[in-house]
Design a protein around this motif. Structure first.
Motif, PDB file in Angstrom:
ATOM      1  N   ALA A   6     -32.764-109.625  32.554  1.00  7.92           N
ATOM      2  CA  ALA A   6     -32.011-108.471  32.075  1.00  7.92           C
ATOM      3  C   ALA A   6     -31.010-109.012  31.064  1.00  7.92           C
ATOM      4  CB  ALA A   6     -31.300-107.790  33.232  1.00  7.92           C
ATOM      5  N   VAL A   7     -31.014-108.464  29.860  1.00  4.67           N
ATOM      6  CA  VAL A   7     -30.181-108.987  28.777  1.00  4.67           C
ATOM      7  C   VAL A   7     -29.504-107.844  28.025  1.00  4.67           C
ATOM      8  CG1 VAL A   7     -31.650-111.040  28.494  1.00  4.67           C
ATOM      9  CG2 VAL A   7     -32.072-109.015  27.082  1.00  4.67           C
ATOM     10  N   SER A   8     -28.509-108.197  27.237  1.00  2.00           N
ATOM     11  CA  SER A   8     -27.897-107.242  26.323  1.00  2.00           C
ATOM     12  C   SER A   8     -28.455-107.507  24.923  1.00  2.00           C
ATOM     13  CB  SER A   8     -26.376-107.374  26.354  1.00  2.00           C
ATOM     14  OG  SER A   8     -26.010-108.691  25.996  1.00  2.00           O
ATOM     15  N   PHE A   9     -28.243-106.545  24.049  1.00  2.00           N
ATOM     16  CA  PHE A   9     -28.770-106.607  22.686  1.00  2.00           C
ATOM     17  C   PHE A   9     -27.742-107.252  21.764  1.00  2.00           C
ATOM     18  CE2 PHE A   9     -30.036-104.592  18.589  1.00  2.00           C
ATOM     19  CZ  PHE A   9     -31.362-104.927  18.576  1.00  2.00           C
ATOM     20  N   VAL A  10     -27.480-108.536  22.007  1.00  2.00           N
ATOM     21  CA  VAL A  10     -26.519-109.271  21.184  1.00  2.00           C
ATOM     22  C   VAL A  10     -27.020-110.687  20.962  1.00  2.00           C
ATOM     23  CG1 VAL A  10     -24.494-107.934  21.910  1.00  2.00           C
ATOM     24  CG2 VAL A  10     -25.147-109.960  23.197  1.00  2.00           C
ATOM     25  N   GLY A  11     -26.524-111.303  19.919  1.00  2.00           N
ATOM     26  CA  GLY A  11     -26.793-112.715  19.649  1.00  2.00           C
ATOM     27  C   GLY A  11     -28.268-113.062  19.603  1.00  2.00           C
ATOM     28  N   ASP A  12     -28.611-114.138  20.280  1.00  2.00           N
ATOM     29  CA  ASP A  12     -29.980-114.649  20.291  1.00  2.00           C
ATOM     30  C   ASP A  12     -30.951-113.641  20.912  1.00  2.00           C
ATOM     31  OD1 ASP A  12     -31.831-116.690  19.671  1.00  2.00           O
ATOM     32  OD2 ASP A  12     -31.791-117.397  21.750  1.00  2.00           O
ATOM     33  N   ASN A  13     -30.471-112.876  21.894  1.00  3.22           N
ATOM     34  CA  ASN A  13     -31.338-111.854  22.503  1.00  3.22           C
ATOM     35  C   ASN A  13     -31.758-110.813  21.479  1.00  3.22           C
ATOM     36  OD1 ASN A  13     -31.081-113.018  25.060  1.00  3.22           O
ATOM     37  ND2 ASN A  13     -29.264-111.802  25.523  1.00  3.22           N
ATOM     38  N   GLU A  14     -30.827-110.387  20.637  1.00  2.00           N
ATOM     39  CA  GLU A  14     -31.159-109.402  19.616  1.00  2.00           C
ATOM     40  C   GLU A  14     -32.268-109.919  18.710  1.00  2.00           C
ATOM     41  OE1 GLU A  14     -29.352-106.991  15.774  1.00  2.00           O
ATOM     42  OE2 GLU A  14     -27.951-108.060  17.077  1.00  2.00           O
ATOM     43  N   ALA A  15     -32.168-111.167  18.293  1.00  2.00           N
ATOM     44  CA  ALA A  15     -33.181-111.746  17.404  1.00  2.00           C
ATOM     45  C   ALA A  15     -34.561-111.763  18.082  1.00  2.00           C
ATOM     46  CB  ALA A  15     -32.773-113.155  16.982  1.00  2.00           C
ATOM     47  N   LYS A  16     -34.587-112.114  19.359  1.00  2.00           N
ATOM     48  CA  LYS A  16     -35.863-112.157  20.091  1.00  2.00           C
ATOM     49  C   LYS A  16     -36.448-110.760  20.250  1.00  2.00           C
ATOM     50  CE  LYS A  16     -34.445-116.280  22.567  1.00  2.00           C
ATOM     51  NZ  LYS A  16     -33.762-116.780  23.745  1.00  2.00           N
ATOM     52  N   ILE A  17     -35.608-109.815  20.627  1.00  2.00           N
ATOM     53  CA  ILE A  17     -36.072-108.433  20.798  1.00  2.00           C
ATOM     54  C   ILE A  17     -36.573-107.868  19.473  1.00  2.00           C
ATOM     55  CG2 ILE A  17     -35.278-106.076  21.302  1.00  2.00           C
ATOM     56  CD1 ILE A  17     -33.380-107.429  23.431  1.00  2.00           C
ATOM     57  N   ARG A  18     -35.816-108.084  18.404  1.00  2.00           N
ATOM     58  CA  ARG A  18     -36.236-107.584  17.086  1.00  2.00           C
ATOM     59  C   ARG A  18     -37.578-108.188  16.665  1.00  2.00           C
ATOM     60  NH1 ARG A  18     -33.071-104.593  13.870  1.00  2.00           N
ATOM     61  NH2 ARG A  18     -30.915-104.251  14.509  1.00  2.00           N
ATOM     62  N   LEU A  19     -37.759-109.480  16.886  1.00  2.00           N
ATOM     63  CA  LEU A  19     -39.011-110.127  16.498  1.00  2.00           C
ATOM     64  C   LEU A  19     -40.195-109.517  17.254  1.00  2.00           C
ATOM     65  CD1 LEU A  19     -40.613-112.323  15.010  1.00  2.00           C
ATOM     66  CD2 LEU A  19     -40.137-113.830  16.932  1.00  2.00           C
ATOM     67  N   ILE A  20     -40.051-109.355  18.560  1.00  2.00           N
ATOM     68  CA  ILE A  20     -41.156-108.799  19.359  1.00  2.00           C
ATOM     69  C   ILE A  20     -41.454-107.371  18.928  1.00  2.00           C
ATOM     70  CG2 ILE A  20     -41.846-108.063  21.676  1.00  2.00           C
ATOM     71  CD1 ILE A  20     -40.094-110.488  22.704  1.00  2.00           C
ATOM     72  N   ARG A  21     -40.428-106.528  18.873  1.00  2.00           N
ATOM     73  CA  ARG A  21     -40.656-105.125  18.535  1.00  2.00           C
ATOM     74  C   ARG A  21     -41.157-104.951  17.111  1.00  2.00           C
ATOM     75  NH1 ARG A  21     -35.405-102.349  21.131  1.00  2.00           N
ATOM     76  NH2 ARG A  21     -35.608-101.071  19.249  1.00  2.00           N
ATOM     77  N   SER A  22     -40.626-105.712  16.173  1.00  2.00           N
ATOM     78  CA  SER A  22     -41.096-105.614  14.788  1.00  2.00           C
ATOM     79  C   SER A  22     -42.559-106.018  14.682  1.00  2.00           C
ATOM     80  CB  SER A  22     -40.246-106.489  13.862  1.00  2.00           C
ATOM     81  OG  SER A  22     -38.934-106.001  13.798  1.00  2.00           O
ATOM     82  N   THR A  23     -42.941-107.066  15.396  1.00  2.00           N
ATOM     83  CA  THR A  23     -44.333-107.520  15.376  1.00  2.00           C
ATOM     84  C   THR A  23     -45.262-106.447  15.923  1.00  2.00           C
ATOM     85  OG1 THR A  23     -43.651-109.831  15.612  1.00  2.00           O
ATOM     86  CG2 THR A  23     -45.933-109.290  16.216  1.00  2.00           C
ATOM     87  N   VAL A  24     -44.901-105.874  17.074  1.00  2.00           N
ATOM     88  CA  VAL A  24     -45.771-104.904  17.736  1.00  2.00           C
ATOM     89  C   VAL A  24     -45.715-103.540  17.056  1.00  2.00           C
ATOM     90  CG1 VAL A  24     -46.190-103.654  19.900  1.00  2.00           C
ATOM     91  CG2 VAL A  24     -45.683-106.104  19.949  1.00  2.00           C
TER      92      VAL A  24
END
Length: 140
Positions: A6-24
């Motif tokens: 469980a994470v928040s949408f900040v820092g390194d987590n934001e970059a990971k979430i953006r990469l996954i969602r942008s790819t898919v």
């Protein structure tokens, strides 16, 4: 090894979430990034799933119990990771006293959500040029 966090949408987590969602969503499904990144991420609950330390998928839950933005990178599909993401978000919902969670399922994923205890309701609709149906799961 599979880990869900469980994470928040900040820092390194934001970059990971953006990469996954942008790819898919943008890359595979041609969803406009403005629809995907709708301004709700900073106040949402997020889950990230890792396989052998590499980010493989994500999902979020809004404050009203709406699950969404469930995305698993192509090379990790078919391994049950989507179920892990949904279950982690449901755990957050239960911990916060939610009575139900709901989502808009793409039509091809209805059976997946039914296996997780979700029930369709309402009429089909189109979002981001993709056919959807609303589904919900009672938690109490």
């Amino acid at each position: 090894m599979i880990e869900v966090e469980a994470v928040s949408f900040v820092g390194d987590n934001e970059a990971k979430i953006r990469l996954i969602r942008s790819t898919v969503f943008s890359g595979e499904q041609n969803v406009d990034p403005a629809i995907d990144f709708d301004g709700n991420d900073l106040t949402a609950f997020h889950s990230l799933i890792f396989v052998d330390g590499k980010p493989a998928g994500t999902g979020r839950m809004l404050a009203d119990g709406h699950l969404g933005r469930i995305a698993i990178l192509n090379e990790y599909r078919g391994k049950g990771l989507g179920s892990n993401i949904i279950e982690s978000l449901i755990q957050i919902a239960v911990a916060n006293g939610y009575g139900r969670v709901y989502l808009g399922s793409q039509k091809h994923a209805i059976e997946f959500y039914e296996k997780l205890g979700f029930t369709p309701y309402g009429d089909e609709y189109v979002e981001a040029n993709i056919e959807h149906i609303s589904m919900e799961k009672a938690l109490v």
